[in-house]
Design an enzyme around this catalytic site. Structure first.
Site, PDB file in Angstrom:
ATOM      1  N   GLY A 223     -28.753 -47.785 -21.709  1.00  0.00           N
ATOM      2  CA  GLY A 223     -27.480 -47.575 -22.407  1.00  0.00           C
ATOM      3  C   GLY A 223     -26.296 -48.085 -21.607  1.00  0.00           C
ATOM      4  O   GLY A 223     -25.152 -47.684 -21.840  1.00  0.00           O
TER       5      GLY A 223
ATOM      6  N   SER B  13     -22.498 -49.519 -22.857  1.00  0.00           N
ATOM      7  CA  SER B  13     -21.396 -48.815 -23.518  1.00  0.00           C
ATOM      8  C   SER B  13     -21.267 -47.377 -22.996  1.00  0.00           C
ATOM      9  O   SER B  13     -22.209 -46.817 -22.427  1.00  0.00           O
ATOM     10  CB  SER B  13     -21.682 -48.792 -25.034  1.00  0.00           C
ATOM     11  OG  SER B  13     -20.701 -48.061 -25.727  1.00  0.00           O
ATOM     12  N   GLY B  14     -20.103 -46.809 -23.210  1.00  0.00           N
ATOM     13  CA  GLY B  14     -19.887 -45.371 -23.052  1.00  0.00           C
ATOM     14  C   GLY B  14     -20.332 -44.785 -21.718  1.00  0.00           C
ATOM     15  O   GLY B  14     -19.998 -45.293 -20.636  1.00  0.00           O
TER      16      GLY B  14
ATOM     17  N   ASP C  27     -35.450 -52.775 -26.565  1.00  0.00           N
ATOM     18  CA  ASP C  27     -35.197 -51.988 -27.766  1.00  0.00           C
ATOM     19  C   ASP C  27     -36.067 -50.746 -27.654  1.00  0.00           C
ATOM     20  O   ASP C  27     -37.297 -50.810 -27.789  1.00  0.00           O
ATOM     21  CB  ASP C  27     -35.552 -52.796 -29.020  1.00  0.00           C
ATOM     22  CG  ASP C  27     -35.365 -51.968 -30.285  1.00  0.00           C
ATOM     23  OD1 ASP C  27     -35.026 -50.773 -30.177  1.00  0.00           O
ATOM     24  OD2 ASP C  27     -35.571 -52.524 -31.375  1.00  0.00           O
ATOM     25  N   LEU C  28     -35.420 -49.620 -27.404  1.00  0.00           N
ATOM     26  CA  LEU C  28     -36.174 -48.383 -27.140  1.00  0.00           C
ATOM     27  C   LEU C  28     -36.859 -47.825 -28.384  1.00  0.00           C
ATOM     28  O   LEU C  28     -37.610 -46.856 -28.289  1.00  0.00           O
ATOM     29  CB  LEU C  28     -35.250 -47.328 -26.520  1.00  0.00           C
ATOM     30  CG  LEU C  28     -34.850 -47.604 -25.067  1.00  0.00           C
ATOM     31  CD1 LEU C  28     -33.702 -46.703 -24.644  1.00  0.00           C
ATOM     32  CD2 LEU C  28     -36.047 -47.417 -24.127  1.00  0.00           C
TER      33      LEU C  28
ATOM     34  N   GLY D  30     -28.846 -43.760 -26.390  1.00  0.00           N
ATOM     35  CA  GLY D  30     -29.153 -42.833 -27.468  1.00  0.00           C
ATOM     36  C   GLY D  30     -28.420 -43.243 -28.725  1.00  0.00           C
ATOM     37  O   GLY D  30     -27.477 -44.031 -28.672  1.00  0.00           O
TER      38      GLY D  30
ATOM     39  N   SER E 141     -27.790 -33.177 -24.504  1.00  0.00           N
ATOM     40  CA  SER E 141     -26.536 -32.831 -25.189  1.00  0.00           C
ATOM     41  C   SER E 141     -26.425 -31.332 -25.360  1.00  0.00           C
ATOM     42  O   SER E 141     -27.441 -30.632 -25.441  1.00  0.00           O
ATOM     43  CB  SER E 141     -26.515 -33.481 -26.580  1.00  0.00           C
ATOM     44  OG  SER E 141     -25.405 -33.043 -27.325  1.00  0.00           O
TER      45      SER E 141
ATOM     46  N   TYR F   9     -30.804 -35.229 -34.744  1.00  0.00           N
ATOM     47  CA  TYR F   9     -30.147 -35.412 -33.439  1.00  0.00           C
ATOM     48  C   TYR F   9     -30.306 -34.159 -32.574  1.00  0.00           C
ATOM     49  O   TYR F   9     -30.651 -34.252 -31.389  1.00  0.00           O
ATOM     50  CB  TYR F   9     -28.665 -35.752 -33.634  1.00  0.00           C
ATOM     51  CG  TYR F   9     -27.974 -36.039 -32.317  1.00  0.00           C
ATOM     52  CD1 TYR F   9     -28.147 -37.262 -31.674  1.00  0.00           C
ATOM     53  CD2 TYR F   9     -27.174 -35.082 -31.697  1.00  0.00           C
ATOM     54  CE1 TYR F   9     -27.534 -37.529 -30.450  1.00  0.00           C
ATOM     55  CE2 TYR F   9     -26.558 -35.337 -30.481  1.00  0.00           C
ATOM     56  CZ  TYR F   9     -26.731 -36.569 -29.868  1.00  0.00           C
ATOM     57  OH  TYR F   9     -26.132 -36.826 -28.650  1.00  0.00           O
TER      58      TYR F   9
HETATM   59  P1  NAI Z   1     -22.620 -45.261 -26.800  1.00  0.00           P
HETATM   60  O1  NAI Z   1     -22.880 -45.639 -28.208  1.00  0.00           O
HETATM   61  O2  NAI Z   1     -21.327 -45.631 -26.168  1.00  0.00           O
HETATM   62  O3  NAI Z   1     -23.806 -45.835 -25.878  1.00  0.00           O
HETATM   63  C1  NAI Z   1     -25.144 -45.787 -26.278  1.00  0.00           C
HETATM   64  C2  NAI Z   1     -25.858 -46.991 -25.704  1.00  0.00           C
HETATM   65  O4  NAI Z   1     -27.240 -46.897 -26.073  1.00  0.00           O
HETATM   66  C3  NAI Z   1     -25.319 -48.336 -26.265  1.00  0.00           C
HETATM   67  O5  NAI Z   1     -25.055 -49.237 -25.220  1.00  0.00           O
HETATM   68  C4  NAI Z   1     -26.459 -48.805 -27.150  1.00  0.00           C
HETATM   69  O6  NAI Z   1     -26.550 -50.223 -27.255  1.00  0.00           O
HETATM   70  C5  NAI Z   1     -27.667 -48.188 -26.461  1.00  0.00           C
HETATM   71  N1  NAI Z   1     -28.785 -48.096 -27.405  1.00  0.00           N
HETATM   72  C6  NAI Z   1     -28.788 -47.539 -28.628  1.00  0.00           C
HETATM   73  N2  NAI Z   1     -29.955 -47.737 -29.233  1.00  0.00           N
HETATM   74  C7  NAI Z   1     -30.733 -48.437 -28.369  1.00  0.00           C
HETATM   75  C8  NAI Z   1     -32.049 -48.962 -28.432  1.00  0.00           C
HETATM   76  N3  NAI Z   1     -32.810 -48.859 -29.547  1.00  0.00           N
HETATM   77  N4  NAI Z   1     -32.531 -49.605 -27.349  1.00  0.00           N
HETATM   78  C9  NAI Z   1     -31.764 -49.782 -26.244  1.00  0.00           C
HETATM   79  N5  NAI Z   1     -30.498 -49.333 -26.138  1.00  0.00           N
HETATM   80  C10 NAI Z   1     -29.987 -48.665 -27.194  1.00  0.00           C
HETATM   81  O7  NAI Z   1     -22.853 -43.694 -26.718  1.00  0.00           O
HETATM   82  P2  NAI Z   1     -22.634 -42.625 -25.534  1.00  0.00           P
HETATM   83  O8  NAI Z   1     -21.725 -41.597 -26.063  1.00  0.00           O
HETATM   84  O9  NAI Z   1     -22.341 -43.278 -24.260  1.00  0.00           O
HETATM   85  O10 NAI Z   1     -24.080 -41.970 -25.491  1.00  0.00           O
HETATM   86  C11 NAI Z   1     -24.898 -41.957 -24.344  1.00  0.00           C
HETATM   87  C12 NAI Z   1     -25.803 -40.735 -24.422  1.00  0.00           C
HETATM   88  O11 NAI Z   1     -25.000 -39.566 -24.358  1.00  0.00           O
HETATM   89  C13 NAI Z   1     -26.623 -40.636 -25.700  1.00  0.00           C
HETATM   90  O12 NAI Z   1     -27.938 -40.249 -25.372  1.00  0.00           O
HETATM   91  C14 NAI Z   1     -25.919 -39.536 -26.467  1.00  0.00           C
HETATM   92  O13 NAI Z   1     -26.793 -38.843 -27.332  1.00  0.00           O
HETATM   93  C15 NAI Z   1     -25.417 -38.656 -25.347  1.00  0.00           C
HETATM   94  N6  NAI Z   1     -24.317 -37.780 -25.702  1.00  0.00           N
HETATM   95  C16 NAI Z   1     -23.132 -38.299 -26.169  1.00  0.00           C
HETATM   96  C17 NAI Z   1     -22.101 -37.446 -26.531  1.00  0.00           C
HETATM   97  C18 NAI Z   1     -20.794 -37.947 -27.069  1.00  0.00           C
HETATM   98  O14 NAI Z   1     -20.010 -37.129 -27.596  1.00  0.00           O
HETATM   99  N7  NAI Z   1     -20.489 -39.225 -26.948  1.00  0.00           N
HETATM  100  C19 NAI Z   1     -22.269 -35.985 -26.428  1.00  0.00           C
HETATM  101  C20 NAI Z   1     -23.522 -35.557 -25.888  1.00  0.00           C
HETATM  102  C21 NAI Z   1     -24.510 -36.431 -25.551  1.00  0.00           C
END
Ligand code: NAI
Length: 260
Positions: free
Chosen positions: A12, A15-16, A51-52, A77, A117, A157
């Site tokens: 991941g 991003s983020g 691709d997970l 995620g 989460s 989720y």
């Molecule tokens: P984000 O959308 O900014 O980053 C998620 C990353 O996962 C992206 O770079 C995306 O390309 C990658 N990704 C998604 N599907 C994929 C796949 N099939 N194969 C490979 N890479 C893949 O989201 P964020 O917020 O940074 O999320 C990171 C983690 O934090 C996630 O597991 C999310 O569930 C968790 N989380 C996020 C919260 C929030 O409010 N943003 C709250 C609690 C947990």
């Protein structure tokens, strides 16, 4: 805290929370391998596409990884709006498949950090569902297993994070002979690109939480906790789930158990 000389994988990383974690790990001296379905060009020493949701892609990606991995940060995620099949594949099955394969390339004393989460905090009430999922689900049958268990898009989720928290606890001693440990970090709301999806699918519940908090987290609030769990300083923390949510879990539990 130094991570000098450590080889750390961040999924991941495009991003983020993953992107910020990669940035902080590098600043602390680690060599960072970013894994994502989208290309990662910043804050990583190496990018490996994956691709997970696809076991073949995971196999190819792991083959491209070097030996001598010290930590694996499972951060990638997808939110509930993705639907039950992608959610359970990426957030659970892909995470577990990648972890299993990376273990063969991991140094003794390594650390695995799963970003779960606050949404997974209800796992104690779902143990039967979790055990049935663990017993039966794979990449091919995940849709029908979720159907049988009554896990729909809305629940997926929450369930995905419950399963990973439980799995982390269940494996607290699995690799003890190699000194490898696994933990979770559970954020509450974090301002990242998927935050809007959470607001959309959690609706009133998310709005209630937002009113309770002084602010949302940013990835900068979460990344240092992940970095700490990668470091040798956290060596005695095993199989646990660390909330990083500005106090939200404590508040919810105090309300639930009549402490406030
Ligand atoms: P984000 O959308 O900014 O980053 C998620 C990353 O996962 C992206 O770079 C995306 O390309 C990658 N990704 C998604 N599907 C994929 C796949 N099939 N194969 C490979 N890479 C893949 O989201 P964020 O917020 O940074 O999320 C990171 C983690 O934090 C996630 O597991 C999310 O569930 C968790 N989380 C996020 C919260 C929030 O409010 N943003 C709250 C609690 C947990």
């Amino acid at each position: 805290m130094s991570l000098e000389g450590k080889n750390i994988i961040v999924t991941g990383a495009a991003s983020g929370i993953g992107a910020e974690t990669a940035r902080q790990l590098k600043r602390l001296g680690a060599k960072v391998i970013g894994m994502d379905r989208n290309e990662v060009s910043e804050n990583v020493d190496q990018f490996v596409a994956v691709d997970l949701s696809d076991p073949l892609s995971i196999g190819d990606a792991v083959a491209a990884l070097p030996e001598g991995i010290d930590a694996l940060c499972n951060i990638a995620g997808v939110p509930p709006t993705a639907g039950v099949v992608p959610v359970m594949k990426v957030n659970v099955l892909g995470l577990q498949a990648l972890t299993g394969a990376v273990l063969d390339k991991m140094n003794n004393g390594g650390s695995i950090v799963n970003v779960t989460s606050l949404a997974g905090a209800g796992w104690p009430a779902a143990t039967e569902q979790i055990l049935k999922f663990q017993e039966a689900a794979d990449f091919d049958n995940v849709e029908s297993i979720c159907d049988q268990l009554g896990v729909d898009d809305q629940r997926s989720y929450f369930f995905s994070k419950e399963v990973v928290i439980a799995w982390t606890m269940q494996n607290c001693w699995t690799w003890r002979d190699r000194g490898i440990r696994m933990n979770c970090v559970s954020p509450g709301a974090v301002e990242t690109p998927i935050h809007a999806d959470f607001l959309k699918s959690l609706g009133e519940k998310a709005e209630k939480n937002r009113r309770l908090m002084d602010r949302n987290a940013t990835p900068k609030d979460i990344a240092p906790v992940i970095a700490f769990l990668c470091s040798d300083s956290s060596g005695w923390i095993r199989g646990t789930n660390i909330p990083c949510d500005g106090g939200m879990l404590s508040h919810v539990q105090c309300e639930m158990h009549g402490l406030i």
